[in-house]
Design a protein around this motif. Structure first.
Motif, PDB file in Angstrom:
ATOM      1  N   VAL A  94       8.069  -1.953  -5.580  1.00  0.00           N
ATOM      2  CA  VAL A  94       7.571  -3.002  -4.685  1.00  0.00           C
ATOM      3  C   VAL A  94       7.108  -2.382  -3.373  1.00  0.00           C
ATOM      4  O   VAL A  94       5.992  -2.627  -2.912  1.00  0.00           O
ATOM      5  CB  VAL A  94       8.655  -4.073  -4.415  1.00  0.00           C
ATOM      6  CG1 VAL A  94       8.183  -5.082  -3.377  1.00  0.00           C
ATOM      7  CG2 VAL A  94       9.061  -4.760  -5.701  1.00  0.00           C
ATOM      8  N   TYR A  95       7.986  -1.546  -2.792  1.00  0.00           N
ATOM      9  CA  TYR A  95       7.689  -0.997  -1.475  1.00  0.00           C
ATOM     10  C   TYR A  95       6.654   0.118  -1.513  1.00  0.00           C
ATOM     11  O   TYR A  95       6.112   0.492  -0.481  1.00  0.00           O
ATOM     12  CB  TYR A  95       8.979  -0.568  -0.778  1.00  0.00           C
ATOM     13  CG  TYR A  95       9.815  -1.780  -0.427  1.00  0.00           C
ATOM     14  CD1 TYR A  95       9.366  -2.701   0.509  1.00  0.00           C
ATOM     15  CD2 TYR A  95      11.010  -2.034  -1.080  1.00  0.00           C
ATOM     16  CE1 TYR A  95      10.095  -3.833   0.820  1.00  0.00           C
ATOM     17  CE2 TYR A  95      11.760  -3.166  -0.778  1.00  0.00           C
ATOM     18  CZ  TYR A  95      11.292  -4.056   0.175  1.00  0.00           C
ATOM     19  OH  TYR A  95      12.016  -5.182   0.477  1.00  0.00           O
ATOM     20  N   ALA A  96       6.327   0.637  -2.677  1.00  0.00           N
ATOM     21  CA  ALA A  96       5.211   1.574  -2.814  1.00  0.00           C
ATOM     22  C   ALA A  96       3.903   0.824  -3.058  1.00  0.00           C
ATOM     23  O   ALA A  96       2.832   1.271  -2.641  1.00  0.00           O
ATOM     24  CB  ALA A  96       5.481   2.546  -3.965  1.00  0.00           C
ATOM     25  N   THR A  97       3.998  -0.335  -3.702  1.00  0.00           N
ATOM     26  CA  THR A  97       2.801  -1.109  -4.044  1.00  0.00           C
ATOM     27  C   THR A  97       2.273  -1.886  -2.840  1.00  0.00           C
ATOM     28  O   THR A  97       1.053  -1.959  -2.626  1.00  0.00           O
ATOM     29  CB  THR A  97       3.105  -2.077  -5.209  1.00  0.00           C
ATOM     30  OG1 THR A  97       3.557  -1.307  -6.325  1.00  0.00           O
ATOM     31  CG2 THR A  97       1.886  -2.880  -5.606  1.00  0.00           C
TER      32      THR A  97
ATOM     33  N   LEU B 127      -1.656  -2.365  -1.450  1.00  0.00           N
ATOM     34  CA  LEU B 127      -2.333  -3.665  -1.394  1.00  0.00           C
ATOM     35  C   LEU B 127      -2.827  -3.942   0.022  1.00  0.00           C
ATOM     36  O   LEU B 127      -3.929  -4.476   0.217  1.00  0.00           O
ATOM     37  CB  LEU B 127      -1.396  -4.777  -1.869  1.00  0.00           C
ATOM     38  CG  LEU B 127      -0.917  -4.689  -3.325  1.00  0.00           C
ATOM     39  CD1 LEU B 127       0.114  -5.779  -3.617  1.00  0.00           C
ATOM     40  CD2 LEU B 127      -2.090  -4.790  -4.282  1.00  0.00           C
ATOM     41  N   LEU B 128      -2.021  -3.569   1.001  1.00  0.00           N
ATOM     42  CA  LEU B 128      -2.385  -3.734   2.408  1.00  0.00           C
ATOM     43  C   LEU B 128      -3.599  -2.861   2.755  1.00  0.00           C
ATOM     44  O   LEU B 128      -4.558  -3.326   3.376  1.00  0.00           O
ATOM     45  CB  LEU B 128      -1.183  -3.356   3.283  1.00  0.00           C
ATOM     46  CG  LEU B 128      -1.256  -3.638   4.766  1.00  0.00           C
ATOM     47  CD1 LEU B 128      -1.379  -5.128   5.038  1.00  0.00           C
ATOM     48  CD2 LEU B 128      -0.021  -3.084   5.461  1.00  0.00           C
TER      49      LEU B 128
ATOM     50  N   GLY C 200       9.272  -8.152   0.692  1.00  0.00           N
ATOM     51  CA  GLY C 200       9.360  -7.323  -0.507  1.00  0.00           C
ATOM     52  C   GLY C 200      10.555  -7.678  -1.371  1.00  0.00           C
ATOM     53  O   GLY C 200      10.459  -7.753  -2.600  1.00  0.00           O
ATOM     54  N   TYR C 201      11.693  -7.928  -0.730  1.00  0.00           N
ATOM     55  CA  TYR C 201      12.912  -8.292  -1.461  1.00  0.00           C
ATOM     56  C   TYR C 201      12.697  -9.583  -2.251  1.00  0.00           C
ATOM     57  O   TYR C 201      13.082  -9.682  -3.414  1.00  0.00           O
ATOM     58  CB  TYR C 201      14.062  -8.456  -0.461  1.00  0.00           C
ATOM     59  CG  TYR C 201      15.348  -8.916  -1.084  1.00  0.00           C
ATOM     60  CD1 TYR C 201      16.191  -8.013  -1.736  1.00  0.00           C
ATOM     61  CD2 TYR C 201      15.736 -10.251  -1.017  1.00  0.00           C
ATOM     62  CE1 TYR C 201      17.374  -8.428  -2.314  1.00  0.00           C
ATOM     63  CE2 TYR C 201      16.923 -10.682  -1.599  1.00  0.00           C
ATOM     64  CZ  TYR C 201      17.734  -9.765  -2.240  1.00  0.00           C
ATOM     65  OH  TYR C 201      18.900 -10.190  -2.812  1.00  0.00           O
ATOM     66  N   ASP C 202      12.058 -10.553  -1.634  1.00  0.00           N
ATOM     67  CA  ASP C 202      11.792 -11.833  -2.304  1.00  0.00           C
ATOM     68  C   ASP C 202      10.806 -11.661  -3.460  1.00  0.00           C
ATOM     69  O   ASP C 202      10.936 -12.314  -4.497  1.00  0.00           O
ATOM     70  CB  ASP C 202      11.233 -12.854  -1.314  1.00  0.00           C
ATOM     71  CG  ASP C 202      12.214 -13.195  -0.206  1.00  0.00           C
ATOM     72  OD1 ASP C 202      13.436 -13.164  -0.464  1.00  0.00           O
ATOM     73  OD2 ASP C 202      11.755 -13.479   0.915  1.00  0.00           O
ATOM     74  N   LEU C 203       9.830 -10.775  -3.278  1.00  0.00           N
ATOM     75  CA  LEU C 203       8.868 -10.510  -4.354  1.00  0.00           C
ATOM     76  C   LEU C 203       9.560  -9.886  -5.557  1.00  0.00           C
ATOM     77  O   LEU C 203       9.298 -10.252  -6.696  1.00  0.00           O
ATOM     78  CB  LEU C 203       7.755  -9.582  -3.863  1.00  0.00           C
ATOM     79  CG  LEU C 203       6.673 -10.228  -3.026  1.00  0.00           C
ATOM     80  CD1 LEU C 203       5.796  -9.167  -2.378  1.00  0.00           C
ATOM     81  CD2 LEU C 203       5.841 -11.170  -3.871  1.00  0.00           C
TER      82      LEU C 203
ATOM     83  N   LEU D 233       2.341  -9.033  -8.249  1.00  0.00           N
ATOM     84  CA  LEU D 233       2.848  -9.305  -6.905  1.00  0.00           C
ATOM     85  C   LEU D 233       1.857 -10.166  -6.121  1.00  0.00           C
ATOM     86  O   LEU D 233       2.260 -11.103  -5.409  1.00  0.00           O
ATOM     87  CB  LEU D 233       3.148  -8.003  -6.162  1.00  0.00           C
ATOM     88  CG  LEU D 233       4.273  -7.134  -6.734  1.00  0.00           C
ATOM     89  CD1 LEU D 233       4.427  -5.856  -5.921  1.00  0.00           C
ATOM     90  CD2 LEU D 233       5.580  -7.894  -6.819  1.00  0.00           C
ATOM     91  N   LEU D 234       0.567  -9.866  -6.258  1.00  0.00           N
ATOM     92  CA  LEU D 234      -0.446 -10.693  -5.591  1.00  0.00           C
ATOM     93  C   LEU D 234      -0.368 -12.136  -6.079  1.00  0.00           C
ATOM     94  O   LEU D 234      -0.411 -13.079  -5.278  1.00  0.00           O
ATOM     95  CB  LEU D 234      -1.849 -10.137  -5.858  1.00  0.00           C
ATOM     96  CG  LEU D 234      -2.248  -8.878  -5.111  1.00  0.00           C
ATOM     97  CD1 LEU D 234      -3.579  -8.342  -5.633  1.00  0.00           C
ATOM     98  CD2 LEU D 234      -2.326  -9.142  -3.609  1.00  0.00           C
ATOM     99  N   GLY D 235      -0.251 -12.306  -7.387  1.00  0.00           N
ATOM    100  CA  GLY D 235      -0.148 -13.662  -7.935  1.00  0.00           C
ATOM    101  C   GLY D 235       1.067 -14.396  -7.402  1.00  0.00           C
ATOM    102  O   GLY D 235       1.002 -15.596  -7.100  1.00  0.00           O
ATOM    103  N   LEU D 236       2.181 -13.686  -7.279  1.00  0.00           N
ATOM    104  CA  LEU D 236       3.391 -14.318  -6.728  1.00  0.00           C
ATOM    105  C   LEU D 236       3.199 -14.701  -5.265  1.00  0.00           C
ATOM    106  O   LEU D 236       3.771 -15.691  -4.802  1.00  0.00           O
ATOM    107  CB  LEU D 236       4.591 -13.377  -6.890  1.00  0.00           C
ATOM    108  CG  LEU D 236       5.058 -13.145  -8.323  1.00  0.00           C
ATOM    109  CD1 LEU D 236       6.093 -12.025  -8.382  1.00  0.00           C
ATOM    110  CD2 LEU D 236       5.620 -14.431  -8.933  1.00  0.00           C
TER     111      LEU D 236
END
Length: 174
Positions: free
Chosen positions: A40-43, A47-48, A18-21, A7-10
């Motif tokens: 996604v929404y847990a990760t 990361l934040l 999040g939806y776009d990721l 996700l970070l790389g994207l």
């Protein structure tokens, strides 16, 4: 943390919701195992919390607010370090297939039948991957090759085990 790093790389290409990721992840990596929205929404909050992303904006909508996330310099450094770190090779020393063969022998069941059935299943999957490889783009071809090489190794193991089944039976029943 492969999902987090992916996700970070994207996010390096620009801020996203999040939806776009999830959609970007699935387009590149999710053909066989799509990412769940919950992942996604847990990760993203993790990361934040670690300072690897920041909220770049919040949009109000008909539903809940949509946060747009951007990668931070620390996030870029983290992805760079992750990409530079070799993955530990998987030795497969505790394979379910091996366990099934030994258990079949221990319980007096037909291990040859088990090996034949497994060989058939491997070949079925290999045919499907070969077809997918011929119709996919280069990235898809490479992931199919990776899977095919592993399946070929399994087939070699199945053949070797079949030739040693009598000795293995003596050993495990010993």
């Amino acid at each position: 943390m492969a999902i987090g790093h992916t996700l970070l790389g994207l996010l390096e290409s620009g801020p996203r919701h999040g939806y776009d990721l999830k959609r970007a992840f699935d387009a590149r990596f999710g053909q066989d195992r799509p990412l769940h929205y919950g992942q996604v929404y847990a990760t993203l909050p993790r990361l934040l919390k670690h300072g690897l992303v920041e909220v770049d904006g919040v949009e109000a909508g008909a539903g809940p607010e949509r946060k747009r996330y951007a990668i931070t310099d620390a996030g870029i450094t983290d992805v760079t370090q992750w990409l530079a770190r070799p993955e530990k090779p998987e030795p497969y020393l505790q394979s379910v297939l091996h366990t099934k063969v030994v258990m079949a022998l221990l319980t007096g069941r037909d291990a040859t039948e088990l090996l034949d059935s497994q060989r058939t299943e491997h070949l079925r999957l290999m045919r499907g991957l070969t077809e997918r490889k011929h119709t996919g783009d280069l990235a898809d071809q490479l992931i199919c090759d990776h899977a095919l090489f592993h399946l070929e190794a399994d087939l070699r193991w199945l053949e070797l085990t079949a030739t040693r089944l009598d000795k293995l039976a003596e050993t495990v029943r010993g």
